[in-house]
Structure formats: structure tokens, C-alpha cells
Design an enzyme around this catalytic site. Structure first.
Site, mmCIF file in Angstrom:
data_model
loop_
_atom_site.group_PDB
_atom_site.id
_atom_site.type_symbol
_atom_site.label_atom_id
_atom_site.label_comp_id
_atom_site.label_asym_id
_atom_site.label_seq_id
_atom_site.Cartn_x
_atom_site.Cartn_y
_atom_site.Cartn_z
ATOM 1 N N VAL A 70 -3.598 5.295 4.998
ATOM 2 C CA VAL A 70 -4.441 4.147 5.322
ATOM 3 C C VAL A 70 -3.528 3.002 5.734
ATOM 4 O O VAL A 70 -2.623 2.619 4.990
ATOM 5 C CB VAL A 70 -5.305 3.730 4.105
ATOM 6 N N ALA A 115 0.303 -0.520 4.044
ATOM 7 C CA ALA A 115 -0.272 0.823 4.204
ATOM 8 C C ALA A 115 -0.040 1.603 2.925
ATOM 9 O O ALA A 115 0.695 1.157 2.030
ATOM 10 C CB ALA A 115 0.395 1.536 5.376
ATOM 11 N N LYS A 116 -0.651 2.731 2.804
ATOM 12 C CA LYS A 116 -0.375 3.638 1.682
ATOM 13 C C LYS A 116 -0.803 5.031 2.097
ATOM 14 O O LYS A 116 -1.715 5.198 2.911
ATOM 15 C CB LYS A 116 -1.173 3.195 0.446
ATOM 16 N N GLY A 117 -0.140 6.035 1.524
ATOM 17 C CA GLY A 117 -0.501 7.417 1.810
ATOM 18 C C GLY A 117 -0.639 8.183 0.516
ATOM 19 O O GLY A 117 -0.155 7.736 -0.538
#
Ligand code: NAD
Length: 426
Positions: A70, A115-117
Site C-alpha cells: 500500500v 508505504a507498507k507491505g
């Protein structure tokens, strides 16, 4: 080859972290008088990518994993944020963590968005080969999202420098160029930065020391309790002890350990390294529960383990004068009011644990320069960033007469909103 993985967080029955993030965001946006269109554009992520990752397991069967990335915002620069491997990974959690990264980078003034995953998997039950295939498959799926000038991942819970090395390798092969700056938190030999491992704990210590100065708490006469004894908790405890504080309690997944005379942190770290994966059996302190640790009579409490540890159920029992949030989201939004009413100062996560992303930024800068800094230079610059950010947030908390948490959101949202205004929308 043996690879040591960070302890993934157990699934906890917590509030939706996206709701917690949105509550604080909305409160700060209202105080700032944010117009509706800006509010709407900042509350939703710019990009949400969900992928299915088929991986051949060691037994020959193909298993399909859910993966996410995201990108919440790229208004201030390329988006930045870790990748989490855990069974509890879900899209709402990844969205909340991505937004927190936007606010965190804005608070400390580094030129990144957020962001992050995440991949829903249990890295502790997977072999090194399975993890490598999963990571390379995720990198291929995200190769149009990632990029040194677009979106830069880093480790988070359940991932480590080896996994970053695989991402860097796969991405470089796909693009046909060496791309160390596509990811941070790499092993030193592949372009990692000196000081990165200690950076988050060091930033927690700098935040705690600055706050103690405001509250006139003398470190040499102070007591500290630290929840979590992984990367952030153990280094925060060690550096606080070096400042003269007495660390009366530490904890990890095995329970909490209390010694009114103070715990020898070097000895506890050595115990962990030499004897066990956890503090179980540690003899330098008496065993208590994690709940008891949170409500101990200590001047400073550093939650550095999981989300939602301080809630409306235990907030009224907390005795610390100062809470410095090493973990992301350790205080549920329903506890904020209780802590404020008790006059407890909370240095919020998006400020207190931003030392890690600040040194990740230095790693990216060094990779792009092709020139590496000494540890002394990394620490000096990171300390300066943390102190300046603290003072900015503290001044905003006085100006708007709000908690440090809402002040940090105000500083961050104001910065991202004004960047959006300048860049324009069509
Ligand atoms: P880690 O995996 O190294 O350590 C986590 C620690 O918490 C371990 O000691 C584990 O045993 C303990 N723990 C797990 N469940 C617990 C429980 N129920 N009660 C008490 N302790 C428990 O992880 P870390 O990198 O230290 O990250 C900790 C927190 O800090 C996370 O919220 C993470 O997102 C946040 N954070 C980490 C960094 C970083 O650079 N590592 C940066 C910013 C924020």
C-alpha cells in the site's frame, strides 16, 4: 546457512489499527481546519496492490500466499515503508501502517512519503529456500511499484537484512542495473548503513531524554520499564541505562522480569544471545506478568513490542509519568483520553520510533552517493533530526494546547497538505 528471523507478533485481539489511525487523523485535521477535499485525499491511500503469490514448497506442493503493498502518499517524495511477514497480516493493518509511515516521515522532515507491505505467512514455519522463493516472487509482482525513486521497502516484523538482500538482487536482475537504493536495512556488505540496527532504539532514547528534560526528571534518579526485548526494546533499554537510568523491568514473549535494584541490561542481552531465544529462565530479576510491567511504579514506560498494549482497560492503572512509544501503535486510541486526563506525557510512535526510518534515509542517500559515512556521523545526524522533530512537536502541542500525539499528527498533516496544495490537483 542459518537465518535468524525476528519474532512475528502473535495474533492479538486488537482494535482495527486503521480505525485508531483515522481517529487521530480526523482529530488533528479538525483542529487544523483541513478542507474536505484535502481531508478526503489524505485519508485514502494513493495505491493499493494485492497479489497472489504461488510458491513451490519444499514438499513439491504449490502454496498460494496473499501479498500486499500500500502506497499511502508520495507527496513528499518516494514512498517508504517496511514489509511484514506474519500470519496476522491483513489489508487494513497494512493501510494503517502505510499512513503512519507518511506521518512519521513528515514529522521528522525526511523527503519521503509513506508505504507498507505485507505477506500473510508464518516465516518461522518456512525453510530458507521457501522464504527466498516467496520473497523473489513478491519482488517480481511488485517490480513496477518498487524503485529507488518510487517506493523503497525495508524490514519490519518477520523480515530481516537477508530478505532485503534477496529483494535488492531480484530487482537489480529484473531492471538490469545494480540497484542497492531500492531497499534499506540491507546487510552492511551490500550497502547497508552503519548505525541502522541501533537507530530506532537510539531515537527512542533521544526522545525519552529530551522529554525527561522538559519534565525535569533526572535520569540518574529515574526508573524505566521496557516492554519487548527485541531490536527496539533491548537497544532502548541499553542506551537508557547508559544515560544513568535504572531499568527496573524488561519483558518479552516469555513474560516480564522485575528487579527493584535495576537489571543489568548487558547481562540480559548476553543471556538472550548465548542461552535462549527468549528471556525465559533469566535469573537477574523476579518474574512478573506483562500486564504488571505496564502498570509498575516507574517514571518512564517504553512499550516496544506490539500494537494495542495500553487500552481503556489498563490506562487508568498506569503509574509512569512519561510513555515513549518504541512500537508502532502500542496505545489504542480509546486510551488516549485517559492518559491525557492523568497528565501522562506520551511521546507518540510517529515521533519516538522515527530514528529507524531516518537512518534508512541515510542508507538510501549513501547508496545513491556511492560513499559511506562513519557510524559517528550517522548517529550525530540522526540525533539532530530526532531532537529537532521533538522540539517542533512540543511547540505545536503548546500552540494548539493538545497532546504530543495530536501535535505530531498536526505537524505531519500540515506538511503533507501544503505539499499537496503546491503540487496541485487537476
Ligand atoms: P522484534 O521482533 O525484534 O522484537 C519484538 C519483541 O516483542 C520481542 O522481544 C518479543 O518477544 C516481544 N513480544 C512479542 N509479544 C509480546 C508480548 N505479548 N508481550 C511482551 N513482549 C512481546 O521487533 P522490533 O523490531 O523490536 O519491533 C518492535 C516494535 O517496534 C514493532 O511495533 C515495530 O513495528 C516497531 N518498530 C520497529 C522498528 C525497527 O527499526 N526495528 C522501527 C520502528 C518501529
Amino acid at each position: 546457512m542459518t537465518v535468524k528471523y525476528k519474532e512475528p507478533a502473535p495474533i492479538v485481539d486488537h482494535l482495527n489499527p486503521l480505525d485508531s489511525m483515522m481517529e487521530r487523523f480526523s482529530e488533528a485535521a479538525e483542529i487544523l481546519g483541513l478542507d474536505e477535499s484535502t481531508y478526503n485525499s489524505l485519508k485514502s491511500p494513493e495505491k493499493t496492490v494485492a497479489v497472489s503469490l504461488p510458491v513451490t514448497m519444499d514438499n513439491g506442493k504449490i502454496e498460494v500466499f496473499e501479498g500486499y503493498r500500500v502506497v499511502h502518499s508520495s507527496k513528499l517524495g518516494p514512498s517508504k515503508g517496511g514489509i511484514r511477514y506474519a500470519p496476522s497480516v491483513n489489508l487494513d493493518e497494512v493501510k494503517a501502517l502505510a499512513a503512519w509511515m507518511t506521518w512519521k516521515c513528515a514529522v521528522v522532515g525526511i523527503p519521503y512519503g509513506g508505504a507498507k507491505g505485507g505477506i500473510k505467512c508464518n516465516p518461522r514455519e518456512m525453510s530458507v529456500g521457501e522464504l527466498e522463493r516467496l520473497t523473489r516472487s513478491y519482488t517480481v509482482a511488485m517490480s513496477d511499484i518498487f524503485g529507488p525513486e518510487k517506493d523503497i521497502p525495508a524490514p519490519d516484523m518477520g523480515t530481516n537484512p537477508q530478505i532485503m538482500a534477496w529483494i535488492m538482487d531480484e530487482y537489480s536482475k529484473l531492471k538490469g542495473v545494480a540497484s542497492p537504493a531500492v531497499v534499506t536495512g540491507k546487510p552492511l556488505v551490500l550497502g547497508g548503513s552503519l548505525g541502522r540496527v541501533e537507530a530506532t532504539g537510539r531515537g527512542v532514547m533521544v526522545s525519552a531524554r529530551t522529554a525527561m528534560g522538559k519534565l525535569k526528571i533526572n535520569p540518574a534518579k529515574s526508573t524505566v520499564a521496557v516492554q519487548g526485548f527485541g531490536n527496539v526494546g533491548s537497544i532502548s533499554a541499553k542506551l537508557m541505562a547508559l544515560q544513568g537510568c535504572k531499568i527496573v523491568a524488561i519483558s518479552d514473549i516469555s513474560g516480564a522480569y522485575y528487579n527493584v535494584k535495576g537489571i543489568d541490561i548487558d547481562e540480559a542481552i548476553a543471556y538472550l544471545k548465548n542461552y535462549s531465544d527468549t528471556l525465559e529462565g533469566y535469573k537477574g530479576a523476579e518474574k512478573i506478568t506483562n500486564e504488571e510491567l505496564l502498570t509498575l511504579n516507574a517514571d518512564v514506560l517504553i512499550p516496544a513490542a506490539l500494537e494495542d498494549q495500553i487500552t481503556e482497560k489498563n490506562a487508568s492503572k498506569i503509574q509512569a509519568k512519561l510513555i515513549v512509544e518504541g512500537a508502532n501503535g502500542p496505545t489504542a486510541s480509546n486510551a488516549d483520553k485517559i492518559l491525557n486526563e492523568k497528565g501522562i506525557i506520551v511521546v507518540p510512535d510517529i515521533l519516538a520510533n522515527a530514528g529507524g526510518v531516518s537512518v534508512s534515509y541515510f542508507e538510501w542517500v549513501q547508496n545513491r552517493l556511492g560513499y559511506f559515512w562513519t557510524e559517528e556521523r550517522v548517529n550525530r545526524r540522526a540525533d539532530r533530526i530526532m531532537k529537532q522533530a521533538f522540539e517542533t512537536v512540543y511547540a505545536a502541542s503548546l500552540k494548539y494546547d493538545v497532546s504530543m500525539r495530536i501535535a505530531a499528527y498536526i505537524v505531519a498533516i500540515d506538511k503533507v497538505a501544503s505539499t499537496r496544495q503546491l503540487r496541485g490537483t487537476y
